[in-house]
Design an enzyme around this catalytic site. Structure first.
Site, short mmCIF file in Angstrom:
data_model
loop_
_atom_site.label_atom_id
_atom_site.label_comp_id
_atom_site.label_asym_id
_atom_site.label_seq_id
_atom_site.Cartn_x
_atom_site.Cartn_y
_atom_site.Cartn_z
CG ASP A 551 -1.11 3.76 0.91
OD1 ASP A 551 -1.88 4.72 0.88
OD2 ASP A 551 0.00 3.76 0.34
CG HIS A 593 -0.04 0.59 -4.32
ND1 HIS A 593 -1.26 0.25 -4.81
CD2 HIS A 593 0.51 -0.55 -3.85
CE1 HIS A 593 -1.45 -1.05 -4.67
NE2 HIS A 593 -0.40 -1.56 -4.09
#
Ligand SMILES: Cc1ncc(C[n+]2csc(CCOP(=O)(O)OP(=O)(O)O)c2C)c(N)n1
Ligand SMILES: [Mg+2]
Length: 804
Positions: A551, A593
């Site tokens: 990410d 995440h």
């Protein structure tokens, strides 16, 4: 044009005079290029112009301090510097403005970049490295403001690595004891960008030999410093970075951009500090001007008042240098006027030569097309229409390729119902023309050397009879260990990569073994971690830049896209940065995440390989392949795979996973399931459950999104099963759309389909937290089962009755 001496301090007065006059000549030549360049745009010969006028004199001083082996990472105002170091002639300047596609004529970018984007050649024709310590080096400019900063950090850090890491002594083509300085330039307004601050801080932390010049002309296009910079003064607000007895930091210098003598002194001092001490230096060069305004797109009279314009005219650095020359009795007004007249002539001649060279091949191509049109016209019943096309093309005195080719292609339409020798000849010519010309615009997206990734052959992992099943992270770790041991030029850096050996311990113990420079912790600053990698790869090292989670690649994505991905392309294969980017991702917990923004990434980084191994053995094999090759690649390790068991291979550091090759994990007859990374484990599980109800699924692991299935193996599977489902964790229409485009369009999969090709993806929203958040956000085993079952139900409802 090259200036030989490094400093004017030890020269006799005569030598000093001639040195100053040589410099003045470069300054005036550069100015004339800017003035004529603008005219070329306004009269339509060139499309856009952005020039270095008003910034000439500091660049003369900089060039004197710049030594062989040094590197530049700058922006579009640096033409005087490029001329002063002998890397750009007048003719080459204009070749760039016209977009000449011949790299010999336009060495900066073979016409791919607009003028004002500079670079030098690091590679020979065959892609091998030149001796970079025997030449002056410029990394290739990019247009996004401050985009030159992250790479600058890596260019500077390379010197530190070469100076301090053992085992690199024989890489003398790249460095002589780390004595090279990386020189950056940036406009005052661009210091507002986050990338500037991130780089400045990181260079202070790392203590690297970087000299950063800020060309301050108080403006950023029309926007005044009062909107850009606190206190309107970048060196003032950077004062906290100044080193002192107790703390390491920067040396910060400030100098007037029109003061030739002070500039020379300042640049010599900066070079000395950076080169000897490896301390970063910032030079704030103030009171610069823009004699012609920002670029050819507008005029600065719109936003500068009369007072400012008058001030700029009086403080023009070339004018000030001229006054100094006369006052110091170096030359008289008349002598300078004569010199300036000669320079004007020289620049006009250089410009004319560039234009002639630019036009010559196109005129020849125009003549070829005209002769073919003539034959076509004479043999066609649509003679009049073709004659008109020919006439229009003939009337163009300065033809470009678009005009030539468009005319030829349109002519074919008039003879679509005819058959003639002339028609065949024209059609063949058009095809040959594309074959010849298209590469001028499209070559070198990837490496074309013998070391490109597809030339690396697969080496399978070998297993001893007693090889153990271990936590998969250990395969990665032991493979890295082998790589570090055998390749002293490999180094890794990232958040938590050093002391603890990364958040998943794939580098456990490596820092103790290989030292803090080769296995390093980095600040939380993804864009400059990437930049460190780019700069060091440009200088012949083999960096692995670690971005902690997938990410957070987004923080570095702009630099990956704007800089790394197009380095080969925008230098016409004259530079390369074989950087490996390591990250981990897909499923974990929470919105930031467990994202899988693969569609976004692959569509922005064409030029970088994007690799999505399903386990750590595959991942380790990909690192080994990339190290054997000379191209950049991003490897996304499966975040939930580090603790799963895999067998430890015995040929660590040697086995190589092929890039661009898919793998069939399970054979089947009813449907082809295509996926990658973590999702594959769900697909494998679902396929077992499908088998129980009599559905035989074939599973293909893509392994490599970029490049994608180079052997077209997926369509062979679809030809067998006649059904296709693409499954991933990205948003709908993300990477799955890319995969479908390849299979249906490029591989012509539509020929073999008996059911609608489908995708199964995550939801459009971000993945919600927790196990249930995951279940309701991402494809589950049940989702996969039902999607496949539904497809089979549509085909054969009797055998596969509705689930309800
Ligand atoms: C990221 C980005 N935003 C905006 C632009 C458009 N742009 C090009 S140059 C420029 C002004 C730069 O001013 P400064 O840094 O002071 O350099 P100068 O042109 O004054 O030398 C802007 C806004 C850009 N190229 N990149
Ligand atoms: Mg400015």
């Amino acid at each position: 044009m090259q200036t030989k001496s490094e400093s004017t301090s030890e020269l006799s007065f005569d030598e000093f005079k001639s040195e100053v006059l040589k410099d003045y000549k470069i300054a005036v030549t550069s100015r004339e290029c800017s003035l004529l360049g603008r005219r070329e745009v306004l009269t339509g010969k060139a499309k856009f112009g952005i020039f270095g006028d008003g910034k000439e004199v500091p660049q003369l001083a900089w060039a004197k301090a710049f030594k062989n082996g040094d590197w530049r990472s700058g922006y579009y105002r640096d033409q005087t510097f490029m001329m002063a170091i002998g890397e750009m002639t007048i003719q080459q300047f204009f070749a760039g403005l016209y977009g000449h596609t011949d790299i010999e004529q336009e060495p900066m970018a073979a016409g791919r970049q607009m003028g004002g984007h500079f670079s030098t050649h690091s590679l020979n024709e065959d892609g091998s490295w030149k001796n970079l310590t025997a030449q002056k080096n410029s990394s290739p400019d990019i247009s996004p403001t401050a985009g030159q900063m992250p790479r600058l950090l890596g260019l500077a850090q390379a010197s530190k690595i070469f100076r301090n890491v053992k085992g690199l002594e024989n890489k003398s083509n790249f460095s002589i004891k780390g004595n090279e300085v990386a020189w950056g330039t940036i406009g005052n307004a661009s210091t507002s960008e986050g990338l500037f601050w991130e780089t400045i801080n990181a260079a202070g932390v790392l203590q690297v030999p970087m000299v950063m010049s800020v060309w301050d002309d108080e403006y950023g296009i029309s926007v005044h410093a009062k909107h850009q910079t606190t206190k309107e003064n970048i060196s003032e607000i950077l004062k906290g970075f100044q080193r002192d007895e107790d703390n390491k930091g920067y040396e910060i210098l400030k100098v007037h951009g029109w003061d030739y003598a002070a500039l020379i002194e300042t640049y010599q001092k900066a070079a000395q500090i950076a080169r000897k001490e490896h301390v970063p230096v910032l030079i704030h060069v103030i009171e610069l001007t823009q004699p012609q305004g920002h670029s050819t797109s507008g005029s600065h009279e719109r936003y500068k008042d009369a007072e400012r314009l008058a001030w700029e005219a009086a403080h023009d650095c070339n004018l000030k240098m001229r006054e100094m020359i006369i006052e110091s009795n170096i030359a008289t007004d008349e002598e300078l006027t004569a010199l300036e007249k000669d320079i004007k002539k020289e620049v006009r001649e250089g410009k004319a030569a560039a234009w002639k060279a630019f036009l010559a091949p196109q005129k020849a191509e125009q003549a070829e097309a005209l002769s073919l049109l003539e034959s076509l016209m004479n043999s066609s019943s649509n003679k009049n229409f073709i004659a008109k096309l020919k006439e229009d093309l003939e009337a163009i005195k300065e033809p470009i390729r678009k005009e030539i080719l468009a005319t030829a292609r349109k002519a074919l339409r008039y003879v679509r119902t005819e058959n003639s020798e002339a028609k065949t000849q024209l059609a063949n010519w058009i095809q040959r023309y594309f074959e010849k010309i298209q590469p001028k615009y499209s070559k070198h997206l990837h490496s074309e050397t013998a070391q490109n990734t597809t030339a690396v052959t697969e080496i399978k992992p070998i297993y001893d009879p007693n090889s153990k099943e271990v936590d998969a992270r250990l395969i990665l770790r032991d493979n890295f260990d082998k790589l570090f041991e055998t390749h002293p030029d490999i180094l890794v850096f990232g958040e938590d990569s050093g002391t603890i050996g990364d958040v998943n311990q794939g580098l456990e113990g490596m820092q103790e073994k290989y030292g803090e420079l080769r296995v390093a912790d980095a600040g939380i600053r993804e864009a400059t971690i990437l930049g460190q990698g780019i700069g060091m790869a440009l200088r012949g090292l083999r960096p692995i830049a670690e971005i902690q989670y997938l990410d957070y690649v987004l923080y570095a994505l702009q630099i990956m896209s704007d800089d790394l991905a197009c380095i080969q392309y925008r230098t016409f294969g004259k530079q390369k940065a074989p950087l490996i980017i390591r990250t981990r991702g897909h499923r974990l917990e929470g919105i930031w995440h467990s994202g899988s923004p693969m569609g976004g990434i692959i569509n922005l980084v064409r030029g970088i390989h994007v690799l999505v191994p399903r386990n750590m053995t595959k991942a380790a094999g990909l690192y080994n392949t990339l190290i054997a090759a000379d191209e950049p690649g991003l490897i996304v390790e499966c975040l939930n795979g580090y603790r799963l068991k895999e067998k430890m291979p015995s040929n660590l550091g040697e086995f190589r996973t092929p890039i661009g090759v898919v793998e069939t994990l399970k054979e089947g007859t009813d449907i082809t399931l295509v996926s990658y990374g973590s999702t594959l484990r769900l697909v494998e599980e679902a396929s077992k459950e499908l088998q129980e109800v009599g559905i035989s699924a074939e599973i293909i692991d893509i392994q490599s999104l970029l490049p994608f299935d180079l052997n077209h193996d997926i369509v062979k599977s679809v030809a067998k099963t006649n059904r296709l489902l693409v499954i991933d964790e990205d948003v709908p229409g993300g990477a799955s759309a890319f995969i479908l485009q390849h299979i249906l369009d490029e591989q012509k999969g539509y020929n073999y389909l008996d059911s609608k090709p489908q995708t199964l993806t995550a939801k459009a929203h971000r993945p919600a937290y927790g196990t249930d958040g995951d279940y309701f956000s991402k494809p589950s085993i049940e989702d996969i089962f039902e999607k496949v079952y539904h497809i089979m139900n549509e085909v054969d409802p009797k055998t596969y009755p509705s689930l309800g």
